[in-house]
Write a protein that holds these residues in place. Sequence first.
Motif, short mmCIF file in Angstrom:
data_model
loop_
_atom_site.label_atom_id
_atom_site.label_comp_id
_atom_site.label_asym_id
_atom_site.label_seq_id
_atom_site.Cartn_x
_atom_site.Cartn_y
_atom_site.Cartn_z
N LYS A 82 51.60 47.13 46.89
CA LYS A 82 51.66 48.53 46.43
C LYS A 82 52.20 48.65 45.00
CE LYS A 82 53.42 53.08 47.80
NZ LYS A 82 52.07 53.67 47.95
N THR A 83 53.23 47.87 44.69
CA THR A 83 53.90 48.06 43.38
C THR A 83 53.71 46.85 42.48
OG1 THR A 83 56.01 47.11 44.10
CG2 THR A 83 55.69 49.48 44.46
N LEU A 84 53.68 47.14 41.20
CA LEU A 84 53.55 46.07 40.21
C LEU A 84 54.79 45.19 40.19
CD1 LEU A 84 51.91 47.91 37.22
CD2 LEU A 84 51.11 45.80 38.27
N SER A 85 55.97 45.83 40.31
CA SER A 85 57.18 45.02 40.21
C SER A 85 57.27 44.02 41.35
CB SER A 85 58.42 45.92 40.15
OG SER A 85 58.29 46.98 41.04
N TYR A 86 56.85 44.43 42.53
CA TYR A 86 56.89 43.48 43.65
C TYR A 86 55.80 42.41 43.48
CZ TYR A 86 57.33 41.56 48.30
OH TYR A 86 57.52 40.70 49.34
N ALA A 87 54.63 42.86 43.02
CA ALA A 87 53.54 41.90 42.81
C ALA A 87 53.94 40.84 41.79
CB ALA A 87 52.29 42.63 42.36
N LEU A 88 54.70 41.26 40.76
CA LEU A 88 55.14 40.29 39.74
C LEU A 88 56.12 39.28 40.33
CD1 LEU A 88 55.52 42.49 36.55
CD2 LEU A 88 53.98 40.54 36.90
N GLN A 89 56.97 39.73 41.23
CA GLN A 89 57.85 38.77 41.89
C GLN A 89 57.04 37.77 42.71
OE1 GLN A 89 60.95 40.52 44.29
NE2 GLN A 89 61.20 42.22 42.85
N ARG A 90 56.05 38.28 43.42
CA ARG A 90 55.25 37.42 44.28
C ARG A 90 54.41 36.44 43.46
NH1 ARG A 90 53.69 39.23 49.27
NH2 ARG A 90 52.48 37.30 49.28
N VAL A 91 53.81 36.93 42.42
CA VAL A 91 52.85 36.13 41.68
C VAL A 91 53.53 35.00 40.91
CG1 VAL A 91 52.79 37.30 39.46
CG2 VAL A 91 50.68 36.37 40.42
N ALA A 92 54.81 35.13 40.68
CA ALA A 92 55.49 34.10 39.93
C ALA A 92 55.41 32.76 40.64
CB ALA A 92 56.95 34.49 39.74
N ASN A 93 55.35 32.81 41.94
CA ASN A 93 55.32 31.56 42.70
C ASN A 93 53.91 31.02 42.88
OD1 ASN A 93 58.07 31.85 43.03
ND2 ASN A 93 57.77 33.15 44.84
N GLN A 94 52.93 31.82 42.56
CA GLN A 94 51.58 31.40 42.86
C GLN A 94 50.71 31.22 41.63
OE1 GLN A 94 49.86 33.83 45.95
NE2 GLN A 94 51.86 34.22 46.88
N GLY A 95 51.20 31.68 40.47
CA GLY A 95 50.45 31.48 39.24
C GLY A 95 49.12 32.21 39.19
N LYS A 96 49.08 33.39 39.72
CA LYS A 96 47.83 34.15 39.76
C LYS A 96 47.87 35.33 38.80
CE LYS A 96 46.82 33.00 44.58
NZ LYS A 96 46.63 33.53 45.94
N ALA A 97 46.68 35.94 38.64
CA ALA A 97 46.61 37.19 37.92
C ALA A 97 46.77 38.33 38.92
CB ALA A 97 45.26 37.31 37.21
N LEU A 98 46.97 39.54 38.37
CA LEU A 98 47.03 40.72 39.23
C LEU A 98 45.81 41.58 38.95
CD1 LEU A 98 50.78 41.80 38.88
CD2 LEU A 98 49.74 40.23 40.52
N TYR A 99 45.11 41.97 39.99
CA TYR A 99 43.97 42.89 39.90
C TYR A 99 44.46 44.24 40.39
CZ TYR A 99 40.87 38.82 39.22
OH TYR A 99 40.26 37.69 38.76
N LEU A 100 44.34 45.24 39.52
CA LEU A 100 45.02 46.52 39.76
C LEU A 100 44.01 47.63 40.04
CD1 LEU A 100 47.56 46.26 36.81
CD2 LEU A 100 47.78 45.37 39.14
N ALA A 101 44.21 48.26 41.18
CA ALA A 101 43.36 49.39 41.53
C ALA A 101 43.69 50.59 40.66
CB ALA A 101 43.57 49.74 43.01
N GLN A 102 42.79 51.54 40.66
CA GLN A 102 43.04 52.80 39.99
C GLN A 102 44.23 53.49 40.63
OE1 GLN A 102 39.90 55.67 40.77
NE2 GLN A 102 39.43 54.65 42.71
N GLY A 103 44.75 54.50 39.92
CA GLY A 103 45.90 55.24 40.43
C GLY A 103 47.08 55.07 39.50
N THR A 104 48.16 55.73 39.86
CA THR A 104 49.35 55.77 39.00
C THR A 104 50.45 54.89 39.57
OG1 THR A 104 48.81 57.99 38.24
CG2 THR A 104 51.09 57.27 37.98
#
Length: 523
Positions: A82-104
Amino acid sequence: MPWLALPLLVAGCTTPGSGEEPGPSCPDAAACPCQPGQTDLPDDSFQDSNCDGVDGTASAALFVDPASGQDINTGTREAPLKTLSYALQRVANQGKALYLAQGTYDEPSLVLDKPVSLYGGYSGVEGGWARGNYTTHLRGGGVGLTVSGLGKDAGITLERMRITSASATDAGTPSIGVRVMYSGGVKLRYVEVLAGAGAPGTPGSTPPPNLQGGVDGGVGQSTFQATSPTRADGGAPGVGGCSSDPAGRGGQGGDFLTSATDGESGIPSADGGIAGGRREESCPGTCQCIGNPGGKGQDGAEGAPGTDGTPGDGIGQLQGDSWMAHVGATGGPGAPGGGGGGGGGGGYCELTTSTSVISQGGGGGGGGTGGCPGMGATGGSGGGASIAVLLINGLVELESATLKTTGGGQGGAGAHGGAGGPGGRGGAGGTAYTRTSNYSGLVVDSTGGPGGAGGNGGVGGRGGHGGNGGGGPSVGVWCDATSTFIQRDTVFDLGPGGRPGNGPAPTGETGLRGQSYQCPSAP
Ligand SMILES: [Ca+2]
């Protein structure tokens, strides 16, 4: 084995069921078929090149959808975060990009401190993660997004996003759309950045009035008996206090055959009182005689006001990891007030028919010294900046970006200078004794003229007004000495520089407005 290579080529460039004839070029990119295993980064024609159902590579990304995602999810298409901040925590361990849906995405203090690319423009779960002109909006705080500590070549891309910073509320603070610190190799593509408005600057403050007054002048001597042994002296001038300008001594009262004297002048410009003239009367026409009074000493001059503080500039400076406003200068102190003039001595009186019937005049009062000077007021601080992209040791590439600023805040007003202290009071003139005598069977009253009062010391000059704060700047890209950017097809849409503060001191500077500030020209 050429016979094997040909069927592979055909299979790789044919959309199943389309019947489209393969070709070496597939000129219409949107119609170009996919091929499993092919490298697929999110691209400008939103093409799924590796047949996994999304533009890009689903297995190399975490999916984020503010509408239907949950941070307890795993980050797949079907179960996005749901949130970018949480996704950034998660992605740090996996080395992935984030694909972001529309919305605020309301994330007021987001810091991108991992080398992760962010790709917006996806429709999200509801739209099957199609990619196109869907608006991915990161709504940050006073800084919309900070990219920090990624080293010289982060190799990341922020793409198809709208990033906005909130208008600043704390006085004189900036609103910064995107801040890139200690990071190079950061690419912004098809990103719209909108910095909010800078906050208005802080007004200066007026110091309390200087309550320290001048020193009072002495009282003129009075005549106290029928025939005083000596003439009535003028009052002493006040001495001391803040002012070095002397006050005037009171004039001497008149005596028989000796005229009264004028009061001394106060410095710089207060005249002493004029001596009272001798006044003659004859009796029996009028059997009363009063000497002319001494004149009042002039009040001392008001002290000159202090110099006004110089206005602040409309630029400010970088400080630490942010921007700060400059402040208008404090006004100078006023000058002390001038000394009051001494009062004139009172004239004496005589009857022309009898020189034995006389009376002495009183002494003039001494002048007061000037009051103490007022203190200068503090200046207003500059208005906050509105900066779309702030670079601190940052190297950024802009491609088809739109940089907008709302505008700089108004500068704070410099305050009014503080009031000066009151002047010392002039001394009262001396009074004269009334002498009653008999002359040829008539009772005659004769009274000398009273001394004039001393002049009051001048009021201390008010302090200088504080300098007005400059308006906040409105700048597209602001670089420190170690930063630069290159750009292609960037659109700038800049709000106005802030207005300067409107205090009583001279007008300050309007905020700087420009596409970039202190950025070296592109290599
Ligand atoms: Ca794909």
